[in-house]
Scaffold this active site. Structure first.
Site, PDB file in Angstrom:
ATOM      1  N   ASP A 125     -10.764  -9.897   6.588  1.00 33.08           N
ATOM      2  CA  ASP A 125     -12.046 -10.229   5.954  1.00 33.08           C
ATOM      3  C   ASP A 125     -12.398 -11.695   6.220  1.00 33.08           C
ATOM      4  OD1 ASP A 125     -12.006  -7.636   4.919  1.00 33.08           O
ATOM      5  OD2 ASP A 125     -12.692  -8.260   2.936  1.00 33.08           O
ATOM      6  N   ASP A 142      -0.474 -18.208   4.082  1.00 32.68           N
ATOM      7  CA  ASP A 142      -1.453 -19.123   3.472  1.00 32.68           C
ATOM      8  C   ASP A 142      -1.987 -20.105   4.517  1.00 32.68           C
ATOM      9  OD1 ASP A 142       1.197 -19.888   3.433  1.00 32.68           O
ATOM     10  OD2 ASP A 142       1.134 -20.846   1.471  1.00 32.68           O
ATOM     11  N   TYR A 156       0.821  -1.214   0.000  1.00 31.08           N
ATOM     12  CA  TYR A 156       0.000   0.000   0.000  1.00 31.08           C
ATOM     13  C   TYR A 156       0.858   1.269   0.000  1.00 31.08           C
ATOM     14  CZ  TYR A 156      -4.061  -2.893   0.995  1.00 31.08           C
ATOM     15  OH  TYR A 156      -5.055  -3.829   0.926  1.00 31.08           O
TER      16      TYR A 156
END
Ligand code: NAI
Ligand code: MG
Length: 332
Positions: free
Chosen positions: A230, A202, A123
Site C-alpha cells: 500500500d 520499519d 494470516y
C-alpha cells in the site's frame, strides 16, 4: 472449452464497477476467452450464508484462473464469515502475491515488485482468546519461505537490475523471521547473478516513502507485504491503480489491491486501472502472454499520461471515460 477460461468474481462495492471494465479490456487481447461468472463476498454471505460458495470454488478450479474485485469484510468477528480472498489463497495454495509498482510519468524511476508470501504469517487464521490474552499465531515454515524465495529470485533474474531485498523483523522476531530470512537466502544460492540485501521492515517502510527508486524486488512475509505494498502503491498513482496477482502452481487469482471502497461505490467514479493492470499480470505470469500484458500496460499508462484521470488521480473522469480512453489506446 476455450484455451483460456476465466472465473469472474466482481464481489462487493466498486468491485462491481471495475471488474466489467477489466473483462472488456481482456476481451480485446484474447477475444476467445471463456468467461464464467461466480459469486463471493459479504453480500453473498448475507444472501446465501457462505462468503465463498462451493460452486465458486468449483468454477475457479475448472478455469484455473479468476479475476476477483473486492469484498467488504467486517472488522469485528462475524460467526461463519471468513474473508473469501484469504480462503481462496489457502484453498488453492496461491503462495505468492505479486504487487508491482511503476511510477507514472518520467519524474521518478520507480519500478519495483513486491513478492509477498501469501498463505502464512499472521494470516494463518490462528487467532484466539486465552483468558485476558488475545493471541494471533504467526506461522512461518522453511518450505513456504524457500518457495517464495525461489519465486522472488526467479522473477528478479528476468529484470534488468537483478536485485532482491529481503524484508523482515528478525531483530524482534528472531525465530519466525530467522527461518524466513535464512530460507530465502538459501533459495538465492541458485541465482548467483542476483544480488541480495536485507532491510528491517520499519526501515523498508521509510525507504519506500522516501527513496523508492532503490528497490527492485522485495520479498517479505504476508502482513509486511500487505502494508508495504500500500505504501509503494502511492508512487504508481495510489490504490486505484495498484494491481496484484495471487499465484500458485496451477491456479492464479488476479485482484486489484484496493478494497470495496464504500466511500465511492455506486458513483461511477472508481478507477478501473488497478483491475485492468491485474489482468495484465494474469496474462504475463500465469498465461504466458507477455505481449498482450505489455499492450494493456502501455494503454493504461498512455491514457493516464494523456490526462484521463478519475478523482483519485486528481481528475474528473468517470470509470467509463477511463475505460474508453484505455480501449482507444489499444486499437491497431
Ligand atoms: P479501500 O481500498 O476500499 O479504500 C481505501 C481508499 O482508496 C478509499 O478512499 C477509496 O475510495 C480509495 N479507493 C479504493 N479503490 C479505489 C478505486 N478503484 N478508485 C478510486 N479510489 C479507490 O480500503 P478500506 O476503505 O480500508 O476498506 C473498505 C472495505 O474493503 C473493508 O470492508 C475492507 O475489509 C475491504 N477490503 C477488501 C480487500 C479485498 O477484497 N482484497 C482489500 C482491502 C480492503
Ligand atoms: Mg491490503
Amino acid at each position: 472449452m476455450s484455451a483460456f477460461s476465466l472465473c469472474v468474481i466482481s464481489g462487493d462495492g466498486v468491485g462491481r464497477e471495475v471488474i466489467p471494465c477489466a473483462v472488456e479490456v481482456l476481451q480485446q487481447v484474447l477475444p476467445g476467452v471463456a468467461l464464467i461468472d461466480a459469486d463471493a463476498g459479504w453480500d453473498c454471505f448475507t444472501r446465501a450464508g457462505q462468503a465463498l460458495p462451493d460452486a465458486t470454488v468449483e468454477k475457479i478450479e475448472a478455469c484455473g484462473a479468476a479475476l476477483f474485485g473486492a469484498v467488504s469484510s467486517p472488522s469485528r468477528k462475524v460467526e461463519g464469515y471468513r474473508s473469501p480472498i484469504v480462503q481462496m489463497r489457502q484453498r488453492f495454495d496461491l503462495y505468492a502475491n505479486l504487487r508491482p509498482t511503476r511510477a507514472l510519468g518520467a519524474d521518478r524511476a520507480v519500478d519495483l515488485l513486491i513478492v509477498r508470501e501469501n498463505t502464512q504469517g499472521l494470516y494463518a487464521g490462528r487467532e484466539y482468546l486465552r483468558g485476558d490474552e488475545a493471541i494471533a499465531e504467526r506461522v512461518i515454515t522453511r518450505a513456504a519461505s524457500m518457495r517464495i524465495g525461489q519465486m522472488a529470485f526467479r522473477l528478479a533474474a528476468e529484470r534488468p537490475r537483478r536485485h532482491v531485498t529481503i524484508v523482515h523483523k528478525a531483530n524482534i522476531l528472531p525465530i519466525t523471521d530467522g527461518v524466513f530470512r535464512d530460507a530465502v537466502r538459501d533459495a538465492g544460492a541458485d541465482y548467483p547473478g542476483v544480488t541480495i540485501n536485507e532491510t528491517l521492515v520499519d526501515t523498508a517502510a521509510m525507504l519506500l516513502a522516501s527513496r523508492p527508486e532503490q528497490f527492485d524486488v522485495i520479498v517479505t512475509t504476508n502482513l509486511f507485504g500487505d502494508i508495504l505494498s500500500d505504501v509503494a502503491s502511492v508512487w504508481g498513482g495510489g490504490m486505484g491503480v495498484a494491481p496484484a496477482l495471487n499465484l500458485g502452481a496451477s491456479v492464479a487469482v488476479a485482484e486489484p489491491v484496493h478494497g470495496s471502497a464504500p466511500d465511492i461505490a455506486g458513483k461511477g467514479i472508481a478507477n478501473p486501472a488497478g483491475a485492468i493492470l491485474s489482468v495484465a499480470l494474469l496474462l504475463r505470469y500465469h498465461w504466458g502472454r507477455p505481449a498482450e500484458a505489455d499492450r494493456i500496460e502501455r494503454a493504461v499508462c498512455a491514457a493516464i499520461e494523456a490526462g484521463c484521470r478519475t478523482p483519485d488521480l486528481g481528475g474528473r473522469a468517470t470509470t467509463r471515460d477511463m475505460l474508453e480512453a484505455i480501449l482507444e489506446r489499444m486499437k491497431g
